[in-house]
Scaffold this motif. Structure first.
Motif, PDB file in Angstrom:
ATOM      1  N   PHE A 109       0.842  -1.191   0.000  1.00  0.00           N
ATOM      2  CA  PHE A 109       0.000   0.000   0.000  1.00  0.00           C
ATOM      3  C   PHE A 109       0.875   1.238   0.000  1.00  0.00           C
ATOM      4  O   PHE A 109       1.824   1.332   0.787  1.00  0.00           O
ATOM      5  CB  PHE A 109      -0.887   0.047   1.247  1.00  0.00           C
ATOM      6  CG  PHE A 109      -1.925  -1.035   1.324  1.00  0.00           C
ATOM      7  CD1 PHE A 109      -1.713  -2.173   2.091  1.00  0.00           C
ATOM      8  CD2 PHE A 109      -3.116  -0.908   0.636  1.00  0.00           C
ATOM      9  CE1 PHE A 109      -2.670  -3.172   2.164  1.00  0.00           C
ATOM     10  CE2 PHE A 109      -4.084  -1.902   0.710  1.00  0.00           C
ATOM     11  CZ  PHE A 109      -3.860  -3.034   1.469  1.00  0.00           C
TER      12      PHE A 109
ATOM     13  N   PHE B 171      -4.659   6.160   2.025  1.00  0.00           N
ATOM     14  CA  PHE B 171      -4.074   4.959   1.435  1.00  0.00           C
ATOM     15  C   PHE B 171      -4.590   4.714   0.029  1.00  0.00           C
ATOM     16  O   PHE B 171      -5.728   5.033  -0.303  1.00  0.00           O
ATOM     17  CB  PHE B 171      -4.402   3.731   2.288  1.00  0.00           C
ATOM     18  CG  PHE B 171      -3.602   3.645   3.556  1.00  0.00           C
ATOM     19  CD1 PHE B 171      -4.045   4.278   4.705  1.00  0.00           C
ATOM     20  CD2 PHE B 171      -2.423   2.927   3.604  1.00  0.00           C
ATOM     21  CE1 PHE B 171      -3.310   4.203   5.885  1.00  0.00           C
ATOM     22  CE2 PHE B 171      -1.678   2.845   4.781  1.00  0.00           C
ATOM     23  CZ  PHE B 171      -2.122   3.488   5.917  1.00  0.00           C
ATOM     24  N   GLY B 172      -3.726   4.105  -0.790  1.00  0.00           N
ATOM     25  CA  GLY B 172      -4.152   3.585  -2.072  1.00  0.00           C
ATOM     26  C   GLY B 172      -4.833   2.234  -1.902  1.00  0.00           C
ATOM     27  O   GLY B 172      -4.948   1.704  -0.790  1.00  0.00           O
ATOM     28  N   GLN B 173      -5.279   1.665  -3.033  1.00  0.00           N
ATOM     29  CA  GLN B 173      -6.063   0.429  -2.993  1.00  0.00           C
ATOM     30  C   GLN B 173      -5.211  -0.814  -2.763  1.00  0.00           C
ATOM     31  O   GLN B 173      -5.721  -1.875  -2.433  1.00  0.00           O
ATOM     32  CB  GLN B 173      -6.844   0.230  -4.293  1.00  0.00           C
ATOM     33  CG  GLN B 173      -7.696   1.415  -4.703  1.00  0.00           C
ATOM     34  CD  GLN B 173      -6.987   2.300  -5.700  1.00  0.00           C
ATOM     35  OE1 GLN B 173      -5.836   2.689  -5.498  1.00  0.00           O
ATOM     36  NE2 GLN B 173      -7.664   2.624  -6.776  1.00  0.00           N
TER      37      GLN B 173
ATOM     38  N   TYR C 103      -9.352   1.314  10.918  1.00  0.00           N
ATOM     39  CA  TYR C 103      -9.558   1.138   9.486  1.00  0.00           C
ATOM     40  C   TYR C 103     -10.283  -0.185   9.246  1.00  0.00           C
ATOM     41  O   TYR C 103     -10.236  -1.095  10.047  1.00  0.00           O
ATOM     42  CB  TYR C 103      -8.221   1.034   8.756  1.00  0.00           C
ATOM     43  CG  TYR C 103      -7.342   2.247   8.775  1.00  0.00           C
ATOM     44  CD1 TYR C 103      -6.418   2.454   9.796  1.00  0.00           C
ATOM     45  CD2 TYR C 103      -7.386   3.175   7.739  1.00  0.00           C
ATOM     46  CE1 TYR C 103      -5.586   3.551   9.803  1.00  0.00           C
ATOM     47  CE2 TYR C 103      -6.555   4.284   7.726  1.00  0.00           C
ATOM     48  CZ  TYR C 103      -5.655   4.460   8.757  1.00  0.00           C
ATOM     49  OH  TYR C 103      -4.822   5.559   8.752  1.00  0.00           O
TER      50      TYR C 103
ATOM     51  N   GLN D 238     -10.175  -3.043   5.979  1.00  0.00           N
ATOM     52  CA  GLN D 238      -9.511  -3.358   4.735  1.00  0.00           C
ATOM     53  C   GLN D 238     -10.347  -4.357   3.960  1.00  0.00           C
ATOM     54  O   GLN D 238     -10.684  -5.429   4.477  1.00  0.00           O
ATOM     55  CB  GLN D 238      -8.123  -3.960   4.971  1.00  0.00           C
ATOM     56  CG  GLN D 238      -7.343  -4.178   3.697  1.00  0.00           C
ATOM     57  CD  GLN D 238      -6.469  -5.409   3.723  1.00  0.00           C
ATOM     58  OE1 GLN D 238      -6.196  -5.962   4.779  1.00  0.00           O
ATOM     59  NE2 GLN D 238      -5.994  -5.834   2.568  1.00  0.00           N
TER      60      GLN D 238
ATOM     61  N   GLY E 180      -9.348  -4.697  -3.010  1.00  0.00           N
ATOM     62  CA  GLY E 180      -9.585  -3.718  -4.066  1.00  0.00           C
ATOM     63  C   GLY E 180      -9.959  -2.333  -3.577  1.00  0.00           C
ATOM     64  O   GLY E 180     -10.043  -1.397  -4.381  1.00  0.00           O
ATOM     65  N   LEU E 181     -10.174  -2.193  -2.276  1.00  0.00           N
ATOM     66  CA  LEU E 181     -10.575  -0.895  -1.723  1.00  0.00           C
ATOM     67  C   LEU E 181      -9.514  -0.297  -0.813  1.00  0.00           C
ATOM     68  O   LEU E 181      -9.653   0.830  -0.347  1.00  0.00           O
ATOM     69  CB  LEU E 181     -11.892  -1.026  -0.953  1.00  0.00           C
ATOM     70  CG  LEU E 181     -13.098  -1.445  -1.780  1.00  0.00           C
ATOM     71  CD1 LEU E 181     -14.324  -1.599  -0.895  1.00  0.00           C
ATOM     72  CD2 LEU E 181     -13.381  -0.433  -2.890  1.00  0.00           C
ATOM     73  N   GLY E 182      -8.468  -1.043  -0.522  1.00  0.00           N
ATOM     74  CA  GLY E 182      -7.403  -0.519   0.325  1.00  0.00           C
ATOM     75  C   GLY E 182      -7.831  -0.412   1.773  1.00  0.00           C
ATOM     76  O   GLY E 182      -8.727  -1.116   2.233  1.00  0.00           O
ATOM     77  N   LEU E 183      -7.185   0.502   2.485  1.00  0.00           N
ATOM     78  CA  LEU E 183      -7.519   0.767   3.879  1.00  0.00           C
ATOM     79  C   LEU E 183      -8.391   2.015   3.932  1.00  0.00           C
ATOM     80  O   LEU E 183      -7.986   3.083   3.463  1.00  0.00           O
ATOM     81  CB  LEU E 183      -6.255   0.993   4.708  1.00  0.00           C
ATOM     82  CG  LEU E 183      -5.513  -0.232   5.235  1.00  0.00           C
ATOM     83  CD1 LEU E 183      -4.881  -1.021   4.110  1.00  0.00           C
ATOM     84  CD2 LEU E 183      -4.454   0.192   6.247  1.00  0.00           C
TER      85      LEU E 183
ATOM     86  N   MET F 210     -11.784  -7.069   7.398  1.00  0.00           N
ATOM     87  CA  MET F 210     -10.608  -7.054   8.266  1.00  0.00           C
ATOM     88  C   MET F 210     -10.531  -5.673   8.897  1.00  0.00           C
ATOM     89  O   MET F 210     -10.519  -4.671   8.181  1.00  0.00           O
ATOM     90  CB  MET F 210      -9.339  -7.330   7.454  1.00  0.00           C
ATOM     91  CG  MET F 210      -8.054  -7.110   8.207  1.00  0.00           C
ATOM     92  SD  MET F 210      -7.748  -8.367   9.463  1.00  0.00           S
ATOM     93  CE  MET F 210      -6.289  -9.143   8.797  1.00  0.00           C
TER      94      MET F 210
END
Lengths: 114, 114
Positions: A89, A104-106, B35, B37, B40-43, B88
């Protein structure tokens, strides 16, 4: 609005070769960038970071490059090892933030084949 | 070493149940984050806290609440769990001697809502 984007969901490389993971951002207020590595069923671990006053930062096999004009950063892993297989990430923040909030990115899943 | 402890690694709950996720840090860090997780969507940031009894909404606070009665403990509460909250969940800290830019994560809680 995705301010930090990792456009490649996955990457596969051969052991010993270079892995290049890319990240783009849109917010010009970001001035500190980080890379995290995550194994399944574990929390992300900090890998390397770079301030916007630099264009390169190196730590062993890991190097992060920052191109501010393109709003682009990349993580290079040389040489790649099977143990590097994980989700990576990128994240960004603004130094003016007092809370340490990261965007954060994906994520990009890296597979290093033996 | 920074220690961020999440109370459970795996949880299975039923729809409509009230769920508590606990995060405990062993140092005097001001900022704590929750967060989720998803692939495909990141954090994605749910809530964060920069001091005792202080909290701020993140990007996806709907369906969640938080509590920070003591500096070392930050709780995430799902008031009435739903299947779309299967994910997660990751707790992170920053601040104090760590500085505010690098976040350190717990091992995560894998929550399944049936």
């Amino acid at each position: 609005d995705q301010q930090v984007k990792q456009n490649s969901p996955s990457l596969s490389v051969q052991e010993g070769r270079i892995s290049i993971l890319n990240c783009d951002y849109t917010n010009s207020m970001f001035d500190y960038f980080l890379w995290y590595k995550k194994y399944p069923a574990e929390g992300p671990t900090f890998l390397i970071s770079i301030s916007s006053i630099k264009d390169k930062n190196e730590d062993g096999r890991f190097t992060v490059f920052l191109n501010k004009s393109a709003k682009h950063l990349s993580l290079h892993i040389v040489p790649s090892q099977p143990g590097d297989s994980a989700v990576y990430f990128c994240a960004a923040t603004s130094g003016s933030s007092n809370t340490g909030k990261l965007i954060f990115g994906q994520g990009t899943t890296l597979q290093v084949k033996p | 070493d920074v220690k961020v402890t999440q109370s459970s690694r795996y949880l299975v709950k039923r729809t409509g149940e009230k769920v508590f996720l606990e995060c405990v840090q062993d140092m005097d860090h001001e900022n704590m984050f929750w967060y989720r997780q998803d692939p495909g969507l990141g954090l994605r940031l749910i809530y964060f806290s920069y001091d005792v009894k202080m909290k701020e909404k993140g990007d996806i606070p709907e369906g969640y609440s938080v509590s920070r009665e003591k500096k070392e403990r930050f709780s995430l509460i799902l008031e009435s769990a739903s299947t779309n909250q299967t994910s997660m969940y990751l707790c992170a800290i920053t601040g104090g001697r760590l500085g505010k830019n690098i976040q350190y994560f717990g091992a995560g809680t894998r929550l399944s809502v049936l």
